[in-house]
Design a protein around this motif. Structure first.
Motif, PDB file in Angstrom:
ATOM      1  N   THR A 287     -46.879   9.360  40.324  1.00 10.56           N
ATOM      2  CA  THR A 287     -47.500   7.501  40.524  1.00 10.56           C
ATOM      3  C   THR A 287     -46.495   6.943  41.054  1.00 10.56           C
ATOM      4  O   THR A 287     -46.637   5.693  41.247  1.00 10.56           O
ATOM      5  CB  THR A 287     -47.376   7.123  38.709  1.00 10.56           C
ATOM      6  OG1 THR A 287     -45.479   7.635  38.363  1.00 10.56           O
ATOM      7  CG2 THR A 287     -48.238   7.355  37.973  1.00 10.56           C
TER       8      THR A 287
ATOM      9  N   TRP B  58     -44.484   3.773  44.828  1.00  9.78           N
ATOM     10  CA  TRP B  58     -45.277   4.127  44.110  1.00  9.78           C
ATOM     11  C   TRP B  58     -46.910   4.048  44.316  1.00  9.78           C
ATOM     12  O   TRP B  58     -47.696   3.464  45.729  1.00  9.78           O
ATOM     13  CB  TRP B  58     -45.126   2.331  43.006  1.00  9.78           C
ATOM     14  CG  TRP B  58     -44.315   1.456  42.857  1.00  9.78           C
ATOM     15  CD1 TRP B  58     -44.023   2.470  41.158  1.00  9.78           C
ATOM     16  CD2 TRP B  58     -43.447   1.269  43.068  1.00  9.78           C
ATOM     17  NE1 TRP B  58     -42.571   1.677  40.465  1.00  9.78           N
ATOM     18  CE2 TRP B  58     -42.314   1.031  42.894  1.00  9.78           C
ATOM     19  CE3 TRP B  58     -43.008   0.718  44.507  1.00  9.78           C
ATOM     20  CZ2 TRP B  58     -41.496   0.441  42.439  1.00  9.78           C
ATOM     21  CZ3 TRP B  58     -42.139  -0.359  44.635  1.00  9.78           C
ATOM     22  CH2 TRP B  58     -41.104  -0.543  43.094  1.00  9.78           C
TER      23      TRP B  58
ATOM     24  N   ARG C 190     -50.589   2.577  39.769  1.00  9.15           N
ATOM     25  CA  ARG C 190     -49.309   2.100  38.905  1.00  9.15           C
ATOM     26  C   ARG C 190     -48.916   0.607  39.725  1.00  9.15           C
ATOM     27  O   ARG C 190     -48.508  -0.144  38.565  1.00  9.15           O
ATOM     28  CB  ARG C 190     -48.755   2.929  39.220  1.00  9.15           C
ATOM     29  CG  ARG C 190     -47.078   3.703  38.494  1.00  9.15           C
ATOM     30  CD  ARG C 190     -47.407   3.072  37.510  1.00  9.15           C
ATOM     31  NE  ARG C 190     -46.426   3.006  36.254  1.00  9.15           N
ATOM     32  CZ  ARG C 190     -46.033   3.284  35.239  1.00  9.15           C
ATOM     33  NH1 ARG C 190     -46.809   2.056  34.272  1.00  9.15           N
ATOM     34  NH2 ARG C 190     -45.108   2.415  34.632  1.00  9.15           N
TER      35      ARG C 190
END
Length: 247
Positions: free
Chosen positions: A52, A64, A68
């Motif tokens: 993530t 990221w 996420r």
């Protein structure tokens, strides 16, 4: 696929954050980089899912995975929203530009709750420093004031601007310890009260536009699924290598 390879090969958006994005950089300031990568859809079909988030490859770099990132942005996470509004964009491909085009969809009056909650936690830490050491960490105090200003102005205008503009020198004076702690506390209290008042009549919607963001995510996932599967490429490479060995 190695996590750093996901960042290297599949980043859709990258920016500079921290003091340089806030307009508070000095000669010794680091360059904090943040980014968003789009993990190829076939990677989600396996037992081992893509990460993530990924730290690195640089010391001050953090990224990221797109889903996420969107989840956190829809929750009005302060760090994520500010990342999406950095004035120092280093990279944005077509998908990244679409993500930037969705900035308003993530904004809502929920930002008051999340920014205020984060601010309360940071202020408690500063108060603990004062009790235990006689003074706060002034750099942290400066950044908390900046966050409170950003939250207040977002709630007043509906627009998130993270560069401090003409507040640079007053904030740097805090970082240098030129204001007393009671003066800084009073400033923090005033900003929190102004944000509270702004929240009651904010032009922001009550909720973010979750459907619009989800439609975007589903569309880019589908498009990614039509691309060659990186797992198939690895398998084919092994097969080709064996054939060459036999030859």
């Amino acid at each position: 696929m190695h996590p750093e390879a996901l960042v290297r090969d599949h980043t859709i958006y990258a920016c500079v954050m921290g003091s340089r994005a806030f307009g508070l950089a000095t000669d010794g300031s680091d360059t904090d980089r943040r980014g968003v990568f789009l993990a190829p859809t076939p990677l989600f079909w396996r037992f081992d899912k893509p990460p993530t988030h990924v730290e690195g490859p640089g010391e001050e770099q953090f990224s990221w995975e797109l889903e996420r990132f969107c989840e956190l942005a829809l929750r009005a996470n302060p760090n994520i929203l500010e990342c999406l509004h950095s004035p120092l964009v280093e990279h944005a491909d077509d998908t990244g530009r679409e993500l930037l085009g969705l900035r308003a969809a993530f904004l809502s009056r929920q930002a008051h709750t999340t920014f205020a909650r984060y601010a309360v936690g940071q202020r408690k830490k500063l108060e603990g420093d004062v009790r235990n050491h006689g003074a706060p960490r002034w750099k942290h105090a400066m950044h908390l004031l900046r966050l409170l200003m950003s939250a207040r102005d977002l709630l007043r205008t509906g627009d998130l601007r993270i560069d401090v503009g003409d507040q640079r020198e007053p904030l740097l004076a805090v970082k240098r310890g030129e204001l007393s702690w009671p003066e800084v506390e009073s400033w923090m209290t005033r900003l929190a009260e102004e944000a509270e008042a702004a929240a009651r009549r904010s032009p922001l919607p009550a909720e973010p536009d979750r459907r619009r963001v989800e439609d975007f995510l589903v569309r880019v996932r589908r498009a990614s699924a039509l691309q060659p599967d990186p797992y198939d490429e690895v398998v084919q490479g092994v097969v080709d290598g064996r054939r060459l060995g036999q030859g």
